[in-house]
Design an enzyme around this catalytic site. Structure first.
Site, PDB file in Angstrom:
ATOM      1  CG  LEU A  70      -3.082   2.446  -2.976  1.00  0.00           C
ATOM      2  CD1 LEU A  70      -3.826   3.151  -4.028  1.00  0.00           C
ATOM      3  CD2 LEU A  70      -3.987   2.098  -2.029  1.00  0.00           C
ATOM      4  CG  HIS A  71       3.768  -0.641  -4.161  1.00  0.00           C
ATOM      5  ND1 HIS A  71       4.868  -0.382  -4.777  1.00  0.00           N
ATOM      6  CD2 HIS A  71       4.123  -0.426  -3.005  1.00  0.00           C
ATOM      7  CE1 HIS A  71       5.758  -0.069  -3.826  1.00  0.00           C
ATOM      8  NE2 HIS A  71       4.992  -0.044  -2.614  1.00  0.00           N
ATOM      9  CG  ASP A  72       3.245  -2.206   0.462  1.00  0.00           C
ATOM     10  OD1 ASP A  72       4.129  -2.275  -0.379  1.00  0.00           O
ATOM     11  OD2 ASP A  72       3.268  -1.269   1.336  1.00  0.00           O
TER      12      ASP A  72
END
Length: 97
Positions: A5-7
């Site tokens: 998700l952090h991408d």
């Protein structure tokens, strides 16, 4: 979803969680783990630095707090969520359908 998700930017994070929710059977669960930032944004230095790194390396990616992720999960339909710390800077957020 490990370090996935952090991408992505906020809209895409919600799309991914929504697709995950739709794909799960009733009673299913998703586990999201990342260098999740503490809710007060004061303790997980690694998570804060990783967020800065994601902002530099991606078009809109950023790390997030456990409460942020739980709110996104509830928004797409997960009924129960919780945050569990892991070894090192990572934590996991669990969402139940």
């Amino acid at each position: 979803m490990g370090h996935i998700l952090h991408d992505w930017d906020l809209a895409q994070k919600k799309v991914l969680l929504g697709k995950t929710f739709d794909a799960l059977p009733k009673g299913g669960a998703v586990v999201v783990y990342d260098a999740i930032i503490d809710d007060d944004r004061r303790e997980n230095t690694f998570g804060l630095m990783m967020s800065l790194n994601m902002l530099i390396e991606t078009a809109g990616g950023f790390d997030y707090t456990g409460e942020d992720c739980q709110a996104w999960m509830r928004e797409v339909g997960f009924s129960k969520t919780r945050v569990e710390p892991l070894v090192g800077p990572d934590s996991m957020v669990i969402g139940l359908k």
